[in-house]
Each structure stands twice: as C-alpha cells, then as structure tokens.
Design a protein around this motif. Structure first.
Motif, PDB file in Angstrom:
ATOM      1  N   ARG A 153      37.769  37.426  38.145  1.00 57.62           N
ATOM      2  CA  ARG A 153      38.426  37.427  39.450  1.00 57.62           C
ATOM      3  C   ARG A 153      38.458  38.856  39.997  1.00 57.62           C
ATOM      4  NH1 ARG A 153      44.540  35.278  41.137  1.00 57.62           N
ATOM      5  NH2 ARG A 153      44.168  35.335  43.410  1.00 57.62           N
ATOM      6  N   PRO A 154      37.406  39.252  40.707  1.00 56.77           N
ATOM      7  CA  PRO A 154      37.390  40.606  41.269  1.00 56.77           C
ATOM      8  C   PRO A 154      38.553  40.799  42.235  1.00 56.77           C
ATOM      9  CG  PRO A 154      35.237  39.546  41.460  1.00 56.77           C
ATOM     10  CD  PRO A 154      36.204  38.495  41.058  1.00 56.77           C
ATOM     11  N   PHE A 155      39.095  42.013  42.282  1.00 51.93           N
ATOM     12  CA  PHE A 155      40.199  42.265  43.210  1.00 51.93           C
ATOM     13  C   PHE A 155      39.645  42.677  44.572  1.00 51.93           C
ATOM     14  CE2 PHE A 155      39.570  46.216  40.777  1.00 51.93           C
ATOM     15  CZ  PHE A 155      39.363  47.133  41.784  1.00 51.93           C
ATOM     16  N   THR A 156      40.430  42.471  45.610  1.00 49.21           N
ATOM     17  CA  THR A 156      40.021  42.820  46.962  1.00 49.21           C
ATOM     18  C   THR A 156      39.737  44.310  47.063  1.00 49.21           C
ATOM     19  OG1 THR A 156      41.373  41.029  47.853  1.00 49.21           O
ATOM     20  CG2 THR A 156      40.689  42.743  49.393  1.00 49.21           C
ATOM     21  N   SER A 157      38.621  44.666  47.674  1.00 46.80           N
ATOM     22  CA  SER A 157      38.092  46.019  47.879  1.00 46.80           C
ATOM     23  C   SER A 157      37.294  46.512  46.673  1.00 46.80           C
ATOM     24  CB  SER A 157      39.191  47.030  48.227  1.00 46.80           C
ATOM     25  OG  SER A 157      39.897  47.461  47.071  1.00 46.80           O
ATOM     26  N   GLU A 158      37.219  45.745  45.584  1.00 47.64           N
ATOM     27  CA  GLU A 158      36.406  46.156  44.432  1.00 47.64           C
ATOM     28  C   GLU A 158      34.924  46.106  44.799  1.00 47.64           C
ATOM     29  OE1 GLU A 158      35.737  45.102  39.676  1.00 47.64           O
ATOM     30  OE2 GLU A 158      37.107  43.892  40.890  1.00 47.64           O
ATOM     31  N   VAL A 159      34.162  47.080  44.329  1.00 46.81           N
ATOM     32  CA  VAL A 159      32.724  47.127  44.550  1.00 46.81           C
ATOM     33  C   VAL A 159      32.019  46.632  43.289  1.00 46.81           C
ATOM     34  CG1 VAL A 159      30.738  48.604  45.009  1.00 46.81           C
ATOM     35  CG2 VAL A 159      32.896  49.009  46.207  1.00 46.81           C
ATOM     36  N   MET A 195      37.005  43.410  37.703  1.00 44.78           N
ATOM     37  CA  MET A 195      36.218  42.192  37.805  1.00 44.78           C
ATOM     38  C   MET A 195      36.704  41.134  36.816  1.00 44.78           C
ATOM     39  SD  MET A 195      32.109  41.602  37.256  1.00 44.78           S
ATOM     40  CE  MET A 195      31.774  43.212  37.943  1.00 44.78           C
ATOM     41  N   PHE A 196      36.957  41.567  35.576  1.00 45.80           N
ATOM     42  CA  PHE A 196      37.469  40.658  34.558  1.00 45.80           C
ATOM     43  C   PHE A 196      38.898  41.067  34.200  1.00 45.80           C
ATOM     44  CE2 PHE A 196      32.871  40.568  33.935  1.00 45.80           C
ATOM     45  CZ  PHE A 196      32.635  39.205  33.925  1.00 45.80           C
ATOM     46  N   SER A 197      39.724  40.085  33.903  1.00 46.35           N
ATOM     47  CA  SER A 197      41.106  40.358  33.538  1.00 46.35           C
ATOM     48  C   SER A 197      41.545  39.330  32.494  1.00 46.35           C
ATOM     49  CB  SER A 197      42.021  40.294  34.769  1.00 46.35           C
ATOM     50  OG  SER A 197      41.944  39.005  35.375  1.00 46.35           O
ATOM     51  N   LEU A 198      42.750  39.543  31.949  1.00 46.99           N
ATOM     52  CA  LEU A 198      43.315  38.607  30.971  1.00 46.99           C
ATOM     53  C   LEU A 198      44.463  37.840  31.618  1.00 46.99           C
ATOM     54  CD1 LEU A 198      43.451  40.840  27.755  1.00 46.99           C
ATOM     55  CD2 LEU A 198      41.738  39.117  28.348  1.00 46.99           C
ATOM     56  N   SER A 199      44.451  36.533  31.478  1.00 49.87           N
ATOM     57  CA  SER A 199      45.529  35.683  31.993  1.00 49.87           C
ATOM     58  C   SER A 199      46.178  34.944  30.835  1.00 49.87           C
ATOM     59  CB  SER A 199      44.989  34.671  33.014  1.00 49.87           C
ATOM     60  OG  SER A 199      44.597  35.313  34.201  1.00 49.87           O
ATOM     61  N   ILE A 200      47.510  34.899  30.845  1.00 52.05           N
ATOM     62  CA  ILE A 200      48.257  34.192  29.805  1.00 52.05           C
ATOM     63  C   ILE A 200      48.417  32.727  30.215  1.00 52.05           C
ATOM     64  CG2 ILE A 200      50.452  34.038  28.582  1.00 52.05           C
ATOM     65  CD1 ILE A 200      50.775  37.042  28.994  1.00 52.05           C
ATOM     66  N   ILE A 201      48.036  31.820  29.330  1.00 44.11           N
ATOM     67  CA  ILE A 201      48.070  30.383  29.623  1.00 44.11           C
ATOM     68  C   ILE A 201      48.765  29.657  28.475  1.00 44.11           C
ATOM     69  CG2 ILE A 201      46.663  28.331  30.069  1.00 44.11           C
ATOM     70  CD1 ILE A 201      44.467  30.188  31.106  1.00 44.11           C
ATOM     71  N   LYS A 202      49.563  28.662  28.839  1.00 41.39           N
ATOM     72  CA  LYS A 202      50.220  27.799  27.844  1.00 41.39           C
ATOM     73  C   LYS A 202      49.609  26.404  27.926  1.00 41.39           C
ATOM     74  CE  LYS A 202      54.710  30.146  28.285  1.00 41.39           C
ATOM     75  NZ  LYS A 202      56.164  29.964  28.594  1.00 41.39           N
ATOM     76  N   ASP A 203      49.427  25.783  26.757  1.00 40.45           N
ATOM     77  CA  ASP A 203      48.855  24.434  26.753  1.00 40.45           C
ATOM     78  C   ASP A 203      49.145  23.778  25.414  1.00 40.45           C
ATOM     79  OD1 ASP A 203      47.536  22.174  27.537  1.00 40.45           O
ATOM     80  OD2 ASP A 203      45.584  23.134  27.829  1.00 40.45           O
TER      81      ASP A 203
END
Length: 225
Positions: A78-84, A1-9
């Motif tokens: 961002r939940p993944f497809t098929s995640e409950v 459901m939750f994940s880490l994304s790397i962002i540059k700014d």
C-alpha cells in the motif's frame, strides 16, 4: 510501499497437517486465505511476516480441524500518497495509462496527470509528450513530426508519484429485475486502485531522465576539458 498490518483471525488447521509444527501449519493456512487478497482500507496482502499471539488449538464438532485464535503481522502492499515508485506500462488508451508492478496491475495514470502538452497516438496505441511545444490541441500535437515526440511505450519502466487510492467493495448481491426482465450487472470494479502521475520533472520513463543526465554530464566534461 510495503508495510506491516496487524490482523486477528481464527484459523483452522486441517487434520492432514497435524504432523507439521503448529506455527508452520498456521502460517500456511493464513497465507492460503490472505495472500494476493485485498483487504478494504488495508491494501494487498503479500505474506505473513510473523505470528504475534497464538491461542490454544480447539477441536470443533464435525470437522476434525484444530482452530486457533491468532494475531499476526501481514506484509501489505500500500504505497503512501506522494510516494515515488517504479512501475511498467501495461497498456494505454485515450483515458490514460495502466501500470503494473508484476504482482499488482490496478495502477493508472489519467491523461490529466501526463506531462503537458501530450496526446494519445491511436496508431501506436501510446501517449507521447512534445516538450517545448506551443500546440494546445490533440490534433495539433498529432500533426507534429514523429521524430520530435517522446513516446511512453508498453513495457517501459516509469518513475511515478502516487496521487490517490480508491477502495471498492462491490459485492455481487442478487440479480436485479425490472418489470420481470433481468437487468445485467455493471462490470465489477477492482477492489483497490492506485492513481499516479508523471506530470513533474524527473517523473516518467526512466530512460528520459537517464539520457538527459548523461548528456548533462558529457557537456560538463567538455566544458572542463
């Protein structure tokens, strides 16, 4: 459901924050800019997890801010497809059910993803399931005894499966004109939608399956006794 994304700014620290440790000031500015914002193809930003790289702060002419080039990890919903997952019923209409996670409301169960046979009761403003029924039309289902219906009420907690997600980037742009007459814009879509289903056994209102499990356990206990 939750994940880490790397962002540059590149982040600006205001002069009023110069007395604050640089990392704290940078994280505060990043959260101010990104928290509760949807990034296309990434998801809903929640909060900064940590800073991976921080460049040397530089002053730009005219604003007095310290500008830092940073690489950071952001907690993203961002939940993944098929995640409950679990979500609450926010509202219902003929097209389906809208869900909420509290911090995210753009989740939907289209009518086709409801357990069958089911129908929408306009008086209760809720969908209901009629298990083991041979009814094939909405009218037949609406003629059924109310006591036999399993309603999906507003505020009820559902166990749902994620089927798909849609990202939209509807920039407003200049108003359109047709023969000198201003044309009304179409309603702006939510930038991120999640489509869910409850058409499988074990999905739907948590109370349904909790009660069924309790009945099964009681029957087993009686058999053993």
């Amino acid at each position: 459901m939750f994940s880490l994304s790397i962002i540059k700014d590149t982040v600006a620290v205001q002069p009023s924050q110069f007395g604050t440790p640089a990392d704290e000031a940078i994280i505060a500015e990043i959260n101010k800019k990104y928290a509760n914002r949807v990034l296309h193809d990434i998801g809903l930003c929640i909060t900064v997890f940590d800073l991976s790289q921080v460049g040397e702060g530089k002053v730009r002419y005219g604003d007095g801010c310290l500008w830092y080039k940073v690489v950071f990890r952001m907690v993203v919903f961002r939940p993944f497809t098929s995640e409950v997952i679990l979500a609450k019923v926010k509202s219902s209409d003929e097209d389906g059910i809208r869900l909420t996670m509290g911090f995210f409301d753009d989740m939907y169960i289209p009518a086709v993803y409801l357990p069958q046979p089911s129908a929408f009761d306009p008086n209760e403003r809720a969908h209901f399931w009629l298990p083991d029924s041979e009814a094939s039309t909405s009218q037949q289902l609406l003629d059924s005894p109310v006591a036999e219906r399993m309603y999906i009420d507003q505020g009820e907690v559902l166990r749902v499966r994620v089927e798909a997600e849609d990202f939209y980037d509807d920039e407003p742009g200049p108003p359109k004109m047709a023969e000198g007459v201003k044309v009304l814009r179409e309603p702006k879509r939510a930038p991120y939608n999640i489509i869910c289903s409850i058409a499988e056994q074990g999905l739907g209102p948590v109370a349904w399956w909790s009660n069924a499990q309790q009945v099964e356990e009681d029957d087993d206990a009686m058999d053993q006794g």
